[in-house]
Scaffold this motif. Structure first.
Motif, short mmCIF file in Angstrom:
data_model
loop_
_atom_site.label_atom_id
_atom_site.label_comp_id
_atom_site.label_asym_id
_atom_site.label_seq_id
_atom_site.Cartn_x
_atom_site.Cartn_y
_atom_site.Cartn_z
N GLY A 155 27.81 1.42 0.43
CA GLY A 155 27.48 1.91 -0.90
C GLY A 155 26.75 0.91 -1.79
N HIS A 156 26.46 -0.30 -1.26
CA HIS A 156 25.77 -1.32 -2.05
C HIS A 156 24.41 -1.61 -1.42
N GLY A 157 23.43 -1.85 -2.27
CA GLY A 157 22.07 -2.06 -1.80
C GLY A 157 21.58 -3.47 -1.96
N GLY A 158 22.50 -4.43 -2.12
CA GLY A 158 22.05 -5.80 -2.33
C GLY A 158 23.07 -6.82 -1.86
N THR A 159 22.60 -8.06 -1.69
CA THR A 159 23.45 -9.17 -1.30
C THR A 159 23.12 -10.40 -2.13
N VAL A 160 24.12 -11.21 -2.41
CA VAL A 160 23.90 -12.51 -3.04
C VAL A 160 23.66 -13.52 -1.93
N GLU A 161 22.46 -14.06 -1.87
CA GLU A 161 22.10 -14.98 -0.79
C GLU A 161 22.37 -16.43 -1.16
N TYR A 167 20.77 -21.80 -10.17
CA TYR A 167 19.94 -20.91 -9.36
C TYR A 167 20.79 -19.82 -8.72
N LEU A 168 20.24 -18.60 -8.76
CA LEU A 168 20.87 -17.44 -8.13
C LEU A 168 19.80 -16.64 -7.41
N LEU A 169 20.08 -16.30 -6.15
CA LEU A 169 19.17 -15.46 -5.37
C LEU A 169 19.90 -14.21 -4.94
N VAL A 170 19.36 -13.04 -5.33
CA VAL A 170 19.91 -11.75 -4.96
C VAL A 170 18.82 -10.95 -4.25
N ASP A 171 19.15 -10.42 -3.08
CA ASP A 171 18.23 -9.56 -2.33
C ASP A 171 18.67 -8.11 -2.46
N VAL A 180 12.52 -5.32 1.06
CA VAL A 180 13.48 -6.20 0.41
C VAL A 180 12.79 -6.84 -0.79
N VAL A 181 13.49 -6.90 -1.90
CA VAL A 181 12.99 -7.65 -3.06
C VAL A 181 13.96 -8.80 -3.31
N SER A 182 13.44 -10.01 -3.29
CA SER A 182 14.24 -11.19 -3.60
C SER A 182 14.11 -11.48 -5.09
N PRO A 203 8.56 -9.45 -3.16
CA PRO A 203 8.83 -8.35 -2.22
C PRO A 203 8.51 -8.75 -0.78
N HIS A 204 9.21 -8.14 0.16
CA HIS A 204 9.00 -8.39 1.58
C HIS A 204 9.19 -7.08 2.35
N ARG A 205 8.62 -7.04 3.54
CA ARG A 205 8.97 -5.97 4.50
C ARG A 205 9.67 -6.62 5.67
N PHE A 206 10.94 -6.28 5.88
CA PHE A 206 11.65 -6.93 6.97
C PHE A 206 11.30 -6.29 8.30
N ILE A 207 11.38 -7.11 9.35
CA ILE A 207 10.96 -6.71 10.69
C ILE A 207 12.05 -7.11 11.68
N TRP A 208 12.51 -6.18 12.48
CA TRP A 208 13.44 -6.50 13.55
C TRP A 208 12.69 -7.21 14.67
N PRO A 209 13.33 -8.10 15.40
CA PRO A 209 12.64 -8.79 16.50
C PRO A 209 11.99 -7.84 17.50
N ALA A 210 12.66 -6.74 17.84
CA ALA A 210 12.09 -5.79 18.80
C ALA A 210 10.82 -5.15 18.25
N GLU A 211 10.80 -4.87 16.95
CA GLU A 211 9.59 -4.30 16.34
C GLU A 211 8.47 -5.33 16.35
N LEU A 212 8.81 -6.58 16.10
CA LEU A 212 7.81 -7.65 16.13
C LEU A 212 7.20 -7.76 17.52
N ASP A 213 8.03 -7.63 18.54
CA ASP A 213 7.52 -7.70 19.92
C ASP A 213 6.55 -6.57 20.22
N LEU A 214 6.82 -5.38 19.68
CA LEU A 214 5.92 -4.25 19.90
C LEU A 214 4.60 -4.47 19.18
#
Length: 250
Positions: A155-161, A167-171, A180-182, A203-214
């Motif tokens: 139910g949550h869409g973010g994490t405290v990194e 300094y505070l970083l929230v994704d 992802v927005v940092s 902003p970022h677009r995250f990529i799974w390793p398998a997707e990167l391989d493709l």
């Protein structure tokens, strides 16, 4: 679409370098340069998104001829304070389309920078552009974080990194679009003694390793090696990042 050149403005460029600390620390750069120099194997190297020269400068000092592509004029200006165009040639342009020549032995893209491209199409074009620069048998190295979606509470869409003094970083995540927005919050003392806060978002677009391989296969590459870090430690299901080496056929 986000204009990445505006994100990496003069203010960001001025704050980017942290000599001897963080990603500029010798224990970070030393293994990075060692791996890249070995993969260059005496040939020329191309850094996509060369930035202020964090990796390119010590790699050149290690005896590798380095060229670059960079979209941000302020970041490039910072590099030019350290090395001239005769030492490290750089093409100002987008790493998905700009050309810096052909016949390189090595192309590399470090510190999660491929995720700055916000669509799958752009990320694939980055691979294809790297392939166009490489000689047969050349390799493309990518350093990238692994999406830590297991850290998302239901139910949550973010994490405290990062949470540390000043300094505070929230994704925050958009799982459907792999976005992802940092949110970088820096707390600063003002002249009047009060405390203020400065917020930057990237902003970022995250990529799974398998997707990167493709993506690599679409550009003609095959995965040669994958490590959890530049020390060549084993990549596992619990690794937070990876260094992946892709190679073109000879």
């Amino acid at each position: 679409m986000v204009d990445q050149s505006r994100l990496w403005d003069a203010h960001a460029a001025a704050e980017y370098d942290t000599p001897g600390q963080g990603m500029f620390a010798p224990e970070v750069l030393g293994p990075t340069v060692e791996v890249l120099a070995g993969l260059a194997a005496g040939g020329r190297a191309l850094e996509l998104a060369i930035g202020t020269g964090r990796v390119a400068l010590p790699l050149r000092e290690a005896g590798v001829a380095v060229s670059g592509i960079e979209l941000s004029e302020p970041m490039l200006a910072r590099l030019r304070e350290k090395a001239g165009a005769d030492e490290i040639p750089v093409v100002h342009g987008d790493m998905t389309t700009a050309s810096a020549g052909e016949g390189f032995s090595l192309a590399y893209l470090v510190f999660n920078t491929i995720s700055n491209l916000l669509t799958q199409e752009e990320q694939v074009e980055c691979f294809r552009n790297a392939a166009r620069h490489l000689a047969p048998g050349g390799c493309f190295v990518i350093e990238l974080w692994v999406p830590q979606l297991r850290a998302l509470a239901p139910g949550h869409g973010g994490t405290v990194e990062v949470s540390e003094p000043g300094y505070l970083l929230v994704d925050t995540y958009d799982l459907l679009r792999q976005q992802v927005v940092s949110h970088h919050v820096r707390f600063e003392a003002r002249v009047d003694g009060a405390r203020g806060a400065r917020l930057n978002r990237t902003p970022h677009r995250f990529i799974w390793p398998a997707e990167l391989d493709l993506m690599a296969q679409l550009a003609g590459f095959q995965l040669e090696s994958r490590w959890a870090d530049w020390d060549r430690s084993e990549f596992t299901a619990d690794s937070a990042s990876h260094v992946s080496v892709y190679r073109l056929p000879r």
